[in-house]
Design an enzyme around this catalytic site. Structure first.
Site: not given
Length: 375
Positions: A55, A59, A89, A144, A265, A269
């Site tokens: 997982h 980006r 995603n 997702d 996970d 960012h």
């Protein structure tokens, strides 16, 4: 050729050597002598099968301030992972065979498996080209986080997945985790598909999975370090950090085997982005060692099993430290004490609730068939 000397090889014992040739483990025994090959001293280090993250989020496929495949790979190596599975995603999303070609072009150093989107453009209206993506190499499809509100559309996707022997990874975040898990288990049993519940985080959700596993062997689930280490903390992540009771249930689920694997996970960012997620791939193993192994919840073998052996079975890989197997290995220093500093992350994401945490145990290198030693 590469010779690892004097390591503690998981499943064998202390002071074992591993000889690697042409990307494969050719010999495991004590006191191997082989002239003319590269040697690495693993004294006081643990050698385990290469870690797998089922997982991982990246980006963008273009170089910018967001996580790319290249920066995600460097972060994975830093965290001791030899294989990562990319959630769909991305920008653009992984919803067609053409996108899969872009990922294959960038794969290097470690193994990268893409996961296909269930719905076109991560939307709600129509299914992606699931068969086309299967033919191009995906092993799983996922919502997702963009959970399908149309139950019949999700059932169609699970029917297709069952026919193609694809794993279905569902996030179970809307409207509540237990209700979503209950719905998805029902669809799994109806369609006879293989269901994997992403980042399970509630006591009630874990209880539902425990009961469902009595009916079907096709249901698996995962947990993240932030859900077995944190409780009642305000940090922007989905699913949210739960209560102490939920955290304890996640730990119990890991110990009992209800929760099959540990994942990162990894959802990075840049600091300027106020979006949910934790940059977790570089600290996952150390959190497992510090919070689960060192505190006596899991043995080292069981912990590595949830990071390597069990995910390899779910994907359909062979990940073992055995003669003849491909050389995917992680080398760990169990005594290494260090402090989490987000500025040291290889990842472009610096979003973490673990800043300043003191951890014990750290990967120092990984080995893959593509490269001898990666630091």
């Amino acid at each position: 050729m590469l010779l690892l000397k004097n390591g503690s090889v998981l499943g064998f014992g202390d002071n074992f050597d591993i000889l690697i040739s042409d990307g494969k483990i050719t010999k495991i025994q004590r006191n191997i002598s082989f002239l003319g090959c590269k040697t690495f001293d693993c004294r006081d280090k643990i050698i385990t099968p290469g870690l797998i993250d089922l997982h991982t989020h990246i980006r963008s496929f273009k170089e910018n301030e967001r996580e790319t495949i290249e920066s995600g790979i460097e972060a994975a190596i830093s965290g001791g992972f030899t294989t990562i599975c990319i959630m769909p995603n991305t920008d653009p999303p992984i919803d067609n065979p053409k996108i899969l070609g872009k990922i294959k072009e960038k794969q290097s150093k470690i193994q990268v498996f893409p996961i296909g989107a269930i719905a076109k453009e991560m939307g709600q209206l129509r299914l992606s080209d699931i068969k086309g993506m299967k033919d191009s190499g995906i092993f799983a499809i996922s919502d997702d986080g963009a959970e399908l509100e149309d139950k019949s559309l999700l059932k169609d996707a699970m029917d297709i997945a069952s026919e193609l022997d694809l794993l279905v990874i569902l996030h179970c975040e809307i409207p509540s985790e237990p209700k979503a898990i209950e719905k998805n288990i029902s669809l799994c049993l109806d369609t006879k598909s293989r269901l994997h519940i992403a980042h399970i985080s509630t006591k009630d959700g874990i209880s539902l999975v425990k009961q469902a596993k009595k009916e079907s062997q096709c249901i698996t689930c995962e947990a993240t370090p932030h859900h077995f280490t944190l409780s009642d903390v305000a940090f922007n992540v989905k699913p949210p950090i739960r209560t102490k009771e939920d955290k304890e249930a996640v730990i119990e689920g890991l110990c009992s085997g209800t929760i099959d694997i540990i994942v990162t996970d990894h959802a990075p960012h840049p600091m300027a982005f106020d979006k949910p997620g934790i940059s977790g791939i570089e600290i996952c193993l150390s959190l497992v060692l510090t919070e689960l192994v060192n505190k006596g919840y899991l043995s080292l073998i069981d912990a590595i099993g949830k990071l390597a052996k069990n995910p390899s079975k779910i994907i359909g890989l062979q990940r073992e430290t055995k003669e003849g197997c491909e050389a995917y290995l992680t080398i760990i220093d169990l005594k290494n004490e260090w402090v989490v500093k987000k500025e040291d992350f290889k990842s472009k994401g610096k979003n973490t609730p673990f800043e300043g945490w003191k951890l014990k145990g750290r990967p120092i290198s990984v080995i893959t068939p593509y490269f001898d030693l990666l630091f």
